[in-house]
Design a protein around this motif. Structure first.
Motif, PDB file in Angstrom:
ATOM      1  N   THR A   1      31.324  28.921  45.828  1.00  0.00           N
ATOM      2  CA  THR A   1      32.752  28.751  45.568  1.00  0.00           C
ATOM      3  C   THR A   1      33.326  30.113  45.209  1.00  0.00           C
ATOM      4  N   PHE A   2      34.638  30.189  45.058  1.00  0.00           N
ATOM      5  CA  PHE A   2      35.281  31.419  44.603  1.00  0.00           C
ATOM      6  C   PHE A   2      35.356  31.349  43.084  1.00  0.00           C
ATOM      7  N   TYR A   3      34.761  32.315  42.398  1.00  0.00           N
ATOM      8  CA  TYR A   3      34.634  32.273  40.942  1.00  0.00           C
ATOM      9  C   TYR A   3      35.973  32.058  40.243  1.00  0.00           C
ATOM     10  N   GLU A   4      36.976  32.800  40.623  1.00  0.00           N
ATOM     11  CA  GLU A   4      38.261  32.739  39.931  1.00  0.00           C
ATOM     12  C   GLU A   4      38.980  31.406  40.110  1.00  0.00           C
ATOM     13  N   GLU A   5      38.589  30.635  41.114  1.00  0.00           N
ATOM     14  CA  GLU A   5      39.291  29.390  41.399  1.00  0.00           C
ATOM     15  C   GLU A   5      38.546  28.131  40.976  1.00  0.00           C
TER      16      GLU A   5
ATOM     17  N   ALA B   1      36.917  42.875  45.897  1.00  0.00           N
ATOM     18  CA  ALA B   1      35.813  43.762  45.516  1.00  0.00           C
ATOM     19  C   ALA B   1      34.498  42.984  45.504  1.00  0.00           C
ATOM     20  N   PRO B   2      33.391  43.626  45.917  1.00  0.00           N
ATOM     21  CA  PRO B   2      32.109  42.932  45.945  1.00  0.00           C
ATOM     22  C   PRO B   2      31.554  42.594  44.560  1.00  0.00           C
ATOM     23  N   SER B   3      32.018  43.282  43.538  1.00  0.00           N
ATOM     24  CA  SER B   3      31.551  42.945  42.188  1.00  0.00           C
ATOM     25  C   SER B   3      32.619  43.331  41.175  1.00  0.00           C
ATOM     26  N   GLY B   4      32.498  42.734  40.006  1.00  0.00           N
ATOM     27  CA  GLY B   4      33.445  43.011  38.943  1.00  0.00           C
ATOM     28  C   GLY B   4      33.055  42.264  37.685  1.00  0.00           C
ATOM     29  N   GLU B   5      33.896  42.370  36.684  1.00  0.00           N
ATOM     30  CA  GLU B   5      33.623  41.707  35.413  1.00  0.00           C
ATOM     31  C   GLU B   5      34.882  40.984  34.946  1.00  0.00           C
ATOM     32  N   ARG B   6      34.683  39.798  34.406  1.00  0.00           N
ATOM     33  CA  ARG B   6      35.803  39.017  33.887  1.00  0.00           C
ATOM     34  C   ARG B   6      35.337  38.313  32.618  1.00  0.00           C
TER      35      ARG B   6
END
Length: 87
Positions: free
Chosen positions: A28-32, A61-66
């Motif tokens: 899935t899409f993490y933010e959604e 972006a292929p990676s990030g932090e939230r």
């Protein structure tokens, strides 16, 4: 990545006693996806080191932090699944 590990885990990047290194894989899409987001952020809030591997949108972006959770976005979804038969 080393700076992130140093800030959230003891020396050497290993979690302290009772702490876990968690890798959550989600198609899935993490933010959604609120379920994935809440679960990962709750674990991170308890002091665990959390990485999530999720889908990536074009141009994302292929990676990030939230919220302390490291998100690794891998493949792009090529088909929009509308039923179980599409998987």
């Amino acid at each position: 990545m080393k700076e992130h590990l140093a800030s959230s885990t003891p020396e050497g990047g290993q979690p302290g006693p009772g702490m876990l290194r968690v890798c959550h894989i989600a198609y899935t899409f993490y933010e959604e996806d609120n379920r994935v987001t809440r679960y990962a952020e709750a674990l991170c809030g308890d002091g665990h080191h959390v990485d999530v591997i999720a889908l990536r949108r074009p141009g994302q972006a292929p990676s990030g932090e939230r919220s302390g959770v490291r998100v690794h976005r891998i493949q792009q979804r090529s088909v929009t699944e509308r039923s179980a038969w599409c998987y």
